[in-house]
Design a protein around this motif. Structure first.
Motif, PDB file in Angstrom:
ATOM      1  N   VAL A  38       0.875  -1.162   0.000  1.00  0.00           N
ATOM      2  CA  VAL A  38       0.000   0.000   0.000  1.00  0.00           C
ATOM      3  C   VAL A  38       0.914   1.214   0.000  1.00  0.00           C
ATOM      4  N   TYR A  39       0.593   2.185  -0.822  1.00  0.00           N
ATOM      5  CA  TYR A  39       1.412   3.387  -0.952  1.00  0.00           C
ATOM      6  C   TYR A  39       0.745   4.532  -0.193  1.00  0.00           C
ATOM      7  N   ILE A  40       1.436   5.010   0.819  1.00  0.00           N
ATOM      8  CA  ILE A  40       0.922   6.054   1.700  1.00  0.00           C
ATOM      9  C   ILE A  40       1.297   7.411   1.109  1.00  0.00           C
ATOM     10  N   LEU A  61       3.780   0.298   2.755  1.00  0.00           N
ATOM     11  CA  LEU A  61       3.424  -0.585   3.850  1.00  0.00           C
ATOM     12  C   LEU A  61       2.910  -1.889   3.261  1.00  0.00           C
ATOM     13  N   LYS A  62       3.450  -3.003   3.717  1.00  0.00           N
ATOM     14  CA  LYS A  62       2.949  -4.304   3.296  1.00  0.00           C
ATOM     15  C   LYS A  62       1.793  -4.669   4.214  1.00  0.00           C
ATOM     16  N   VAL A  63       0.623  -4.927   3.626  1.00  0.00           N
ATOM     17  CA  VAL A  63      -0.580  -5.166   4.422  1.00  0.00           C
ATOM     18  C   VAL A  63      -1.231  -6.491   4.039  1.00  0.00           C
ATOM     19  N   ASN A  64      -2.090  -6.941   4.930  1.00  0.00           N
ATOM     20  CA  ASN A  64      -2.895  -8.145   4.687  1.00  0.00           C
ATOM     21  C   ASN A  64      -4.340  -7.700   4.516  1.00  0.00           C
ATOM     22  N   ASP A  95       4.377  -5.732  13.685  1.00  0.00           N
ATOM     23  CA  ASP A  95       4.601  -4.664  12.709  1.00  0.00           C
ATOM     24  C   ASP A  95       4.414  -3.314  13.391  1.00  0.00           C
ATOM     25  N   ILE A  96       5.491  -2.582  13.544  1.00  0.00           N
ATOM     26  CA  ILE A  96       5.461  -1.290  14.239  1.00  0.00           C
ATOM     27  C   ILE A  96       4.511  -0.305  13.572  1.00  0.00           C
TER      28      ILE A  96
END
Length: 88
Positions: free
Chosen positions: A4-6, A21-24, A74-75
């Motif tokens: 995901v691109y913030i 951010l790598k998300v599920n 994941d911080i």
């Protein structure tokens, strides 16, 4: 899992201080038309809106992934909860 691109400078970026951010995510629906009261703050590789906020409010953040599954490891996802608690 996917990236995901913030959007830099937006509230989500200020919370987690990362651009990728790598998300599920397990969703089968997405935002087709964004309300005028919301702004997109993150998008997926395929262009789908993954996070929105409502800048006129103290704390409104909606994400299309599941930070509750990875906040312990994941911080960045931990910071979402941390920022919510701070705003209460």
């Amino acid at each position: 899992m996917h990236n995901v691109y913030i959007e830099k400078g937006k509230p989500l970026y200020r919370m987690i201080e990362t651009e990728i951010l790598k998300v599920n995510s397990y969703h089968h629906q997405g935002i087709k038309e964004l309300s005028k009261q919301l702004i997109s703050v993150a998008i997926a590789e395929d262009g789908m809106i993954e996070a929105v906020t409502m800048p006129e409010k103290k704390f409104v953040l909606a994400v299309q992934w599941h930070p509750e599954f990875s906040y312990k490891s994941d911080i960045y996802n931990f910071r979402l909860f941390e920022e919510f608690v701070k705003s209460c």
